[in-house]
Design a protein around this motif. Structure first.
Motif: not given
Length: 193
Positions: A67-68, A72-73, A80-81, A83-86
């Motif tokens: 994930l970069a 995210i935008t 899905d970025p 989802r990965i961030a969450t």
């Protein structure tokens, strides 16, 4: 040092859902939700805490999944970025609350349970060999021989657990390698091993 996890379809209040089981020799917990995902699993592991934490563990989780920040935008990226961030923030919260320190997660190898330290359940691992289609007598014999070796080894592991001995431990480690590094000539079986 370990927990076992699994989930299965379940009905709750006339709705289809999933029941996630988490436990070991000291406890068992069952949670019914409407999702069977890693996000859901991490929420269950959070043990009632409602926060999301961005810490070193969360950032490591996100980096392991490539994930970069700029991605995210772009919501059309797969995976899905958001989802990965969450998921990363949930993992950060789990670690921030001191939950699961150095804990191995033992499961059936379902993707939602794939975290840091994991182990495959014996029954599920052997089931792959048991369900393997064989087409020749030689393949069938190799499959049956391996299944017997695995279950014999498992019985000896259980005996070792009741009465640990350093020499038996070394012998069991060597035997594990001999079983699971074995080449039978049956390519599909060899890949499973």
């Amino acid at each position: 040092p370990w927990i076992s996890v699994d989930d299965t379809g379940a009905r709750h209040r006339h709705q289809n859902g999933y029941c996630t089981q988490i436990g070991n020799d000291h406890f068992a917990a069952f949670t019914t939700t409407n999702s069977k995902s890693r996000l859901n699993f991490l929420e269950v592991l959070r043990a009632g805490y409602a926060d999301y934490v961005i810490n070193a563990e969360a950032l490591a989780y996100m980096r392991q999944r490539a994930l970069a920040g700029p991605v995210i935008t772009d919501l059309k990226t797969n995976p899905d970025p958001v989802r990965i961030a969450t998921e990363g923030a949930l993992w950060g919260a789990i670690k921030a609350h001191g939950l699961l320190p150095d804990t191995v997660v033992r499961s059936d190898d379902a993707g939602q349970f794939a975290l840091e330290d994991r182990a495959l359940c014996w029954v599920h691992a052997e089931r792959l060999i048991h369900k393997l289609d064989t087409f020749t007598d030689k393949q069938h014999a190799a499959q049956q021989r391996l299944r017997a070796l695995i279950w014999w080894f498992y019985a000896d592991l259980k005996a070792y657990r009741r009465d640990p001995d350093p020499r038996r431990r070394a012998a069991l480690r060597a035997r594990f390698d001999r079983i699971f590094r074995r080449r039978t000539g049956f390519a599909t079986l060899d890949r499973l091993l």
